[in-house]
Scaffold this active site. Sequence first.
Site, PDB file in Angstrom:
ATOM      1  N   GLU A  95       0.752  -1.165   0.036  1.00 24.86           N
ATOM      2  CA  GLU A  95       0.151  -0.052  -0.033  1.00 24.86           C
ATOM      3  C   GLU A  95       0.920   1.344  -0.188  1.00 24.86           C
ATOM      4  OE1 GLU A  95      -2.782  -0.481   3.045  1.00 24.86           O
ATOM      5  OE2 GLU A  95      -4.003  -2.023   2.349  1.00 24.86           O
ATOM      6  N   GLU A 123      -5.605  -8.040  -0.937  1.00 24.31           N
ATOM      7  CA  GLU A 123      -5.977  -7.825   0.490  1.00 24.31           C
ATOM      8  C   GLU A 123      -7.523  -7.279   0.542  1.00 24.31           C
ATOM      9  OE1 GLU A 123      -3.351  -5.656   3.237  1.00 24.31           O
ATOM     10  OE2 GLU A 123      -5.175  -5.181   4.348  1.00 24.31           O
TER      11      GLU A 123
END
Length: 667
Positions: A180, A256
């Site tokens: 991320e 995710e």
Amino acid sequence: MNIGNQCWVFWGIFLYISVCLGVDYDLDDRTGLGRSFDGIGALSGGGATSRLLVNYAEPYRSQILDYLFKPKFGASLQILKVEIGGDAQTTDGTEPSHMHYEDDENYFRGYEWWLMREAKKRNPNITLIGLPWAFPGWVGNGENWPYSFPDITASYVVSWILGAKQYHDLDIDYVGIWNERHFNNKYIKLLRYTLDKRGLERVKIIASDNLWEPITSVVIADKELQDAVEILGVHYPGTNTVPKALKTGKKLWSSEDYSTFNDNVGGGCWARILNQNYVNGKMTATISWNLVSSYYDDLPFGRDGLMTANEPWSGNYVVESPIWITAHTTQFTEPGWVYLQTVGHFTHGGSYVALTDERGNLTIITETMTHDHSVCIRPPLPPYNVTAQNVTFHLKGTFASVSELQVWHSKFDFKTNKTVLFQNLRPIKVIEGSFSIELDVDEVYTFTTVRNGQRGSYPDPPSSAPFPKSYKDDFDVSGNPYFSEAPNFADQTGVFEYFTNLTDPGPHVSTLRQVVTQRPVTWVADADQTISVIGDYKWHDLMVSCDIYMEAVHTGGVFIAVRVDKGGGVIRSTRGIFFWVYADGTYKVTNDLSGMTVLAEGLSGTRARVWYKLTLTVKGNYASADLNGYPLWKNAVLWEPRHGWVAIGTSSFELAQFDNFAIEALA
Ligand SMILES: *[C@@H]1O[C@H](CO)[C@@H](O)[C@H](O)[C@H]1NC(C)=O
Ligand SMILES: *[C@@H]1O[C@H](CO)[C@@H](O)[C@H](O)[C@H]1NC(C)=O
Ligand SMILES: *[C@@H]1O[C@H](CO)[C@@H](O)[C@H](O)[C@H]1NC(C)=O
Ligand SMILES: *[C@@H]1O[C@H](CO)[C@@H](O)[C@H](O)[C@H]1NC(C)=O
Ligand SMILES: *[C@@H]1O[C@H](CO)[C@@H](O)[C@H](O)[C@H]1NC(C)=O
Ligand SMILES: *[C@@H]1O[C@H](CO)[C@@H](O)[C@H](O)[C@H]1NC(C)=O
């Protein structure tokens, strides 16, 4: 049309008729198949989410692992993704790096190696993925950035993959970039090059574990990058993709997802996205953050795992609904199966997918989750309606000859609270290629030719119990400890690991040592101090003692603390009652980790390389502190916080040791 029930009388109302009689759905492979299925999995780490699991006694620990990984038992997970520990805070704690320092290498730290081995033991076919969230400071060469020297970062990551093979015989299948956070074209290409050079051509790259953009556009624009990246992995896609991503021809994964409280609404979220990530977004793998809630509930995102196992001291664990929702797909498919093109939404809400193998097996999964009973933590879920409905499936092509299907059923009944999870119903007859079924809301069905699904079970585990009020650890582990970390300590900045000093003639041969000496390349804002928490968040009155040993000669400082009120990404703003001693001969009592609010300070005569015993007692609004049994400071008045964990730590990234840790909770 096959009519013949009371719904006839409503013939005039088309919509009602279609509900009553059912809508037809074809499942057909004659026009070709859809994408290849890559599996359903879960993520341990990002960060420290399996911390408390490792300290469960047997047989409970193996039972939990069976519910997660054992084929045809529980979740039967097909993918295990783990964090490549980077010594920094990554949501619910830090995970240790295999290279704390540039000249250091150790492939036995933490619990992810063990977890991967246990998963493989149960399912040799499980797909393994590694992804870094953070990196030790030396990788960034002092900058909070891993790409200044991309060759160093690439060989650091590749060494983790080589170590997995060399020390644990684990073949890592995929590796990611930087969770991320930014990716860097040059780094991705260099990672591919380094993998190939080290004989790891089979290890594929997932990029970039963030949003669809900019990675999609960059992959389209750069041929070399296109070749380097195998999978476009996105997080929390809300079941949707973008046209550009489909155009790349790459496999699309929700690498995710979930991250939702694991009650029945969490189960509903998981059921909806497992189907719709493919139906809407053509994503062929979905990975849950996280695998198992094995971290203190009061850390961020408490209980966002597929099941709950955060009481190693009692042995209690809870097999939550997402485990059985996962089983609806995983027990009746394998990676390599292929989706049919005929997947989609039901007319009256909900969705269906169908998958097949090379031998003509067929698995159909339906879900009819209502909006409010399937909201995930993110992104926002636009309103939609689902109603009870009759559906008729027509099996065509290869499947026309199927005469019977096994049926597995789950239903979240929020009215009566009579939830049914993964129940094996009587097989359904398929007559001339067709079968009908009445679907209620908030249900999941699997219809399949696969006969060997199983709802595994063990006797109930021991009942839940609070953290023991009286707790001691002398960190004396004979021989090589199996895990590098002491039970129940949850590191929030820095890394605390077992240390053996064979040259020490005294009582402190085995200790717990804080070993991170440089600020890592962080993922969130780690504190400037190191800290590890333990115990019951509700504790308020207690006595804590610990022997401490500062190794940093002039600047060293060590603390013990109670009523520590925060962990995770907000660790910098943690408050509590902190008792510090320093190598410069002073002490302090502060109301926060950052040391901004000083309650008391003075001379202690403490210095480095000497063992001292610190004791901190807090009762109601009063606190006092002893050094080697002598009061340094007494009955200071304090108000906030009212309760929290116990903690130990250091005043900076420095070496320090702890021994003979003890808690007596008074209330
Ligand atoms: C489904 O069909 C059955 C009988 O064919 C009927 O009794 C029932 O009301 C129908 N259900 C719905 C939700 O329309
Ligand atoms: C592993 O995969 C092979 C090939 O698909 C399959 O035959 C075997 O049953 C699988 N083993 C397990 C434990 O799932
Ligand atoms: C489905 O696969 C099993 C093995 O798991 C095989 O024995 C069986 O023949 C297959 N069924 C069909 C309908 O092809
Ligand atoms: C859901 O149904 C209600 C009642 O029939 C209707 O008012 C609403 O517009 C519907 N919502 C959607 C998103 O279709
Ligand atoms: C439903 O069951 C859950 C879990 O057992 C429980 O926490 C909840 O209070 C129950 N709700 C109702 C309405 O009975
Ligand atoms: C190990 O013990 C020896 C003898 O007490 C001591 O001099 C040395 O500083 C210790 N080393 C560490 C790293 O604690």
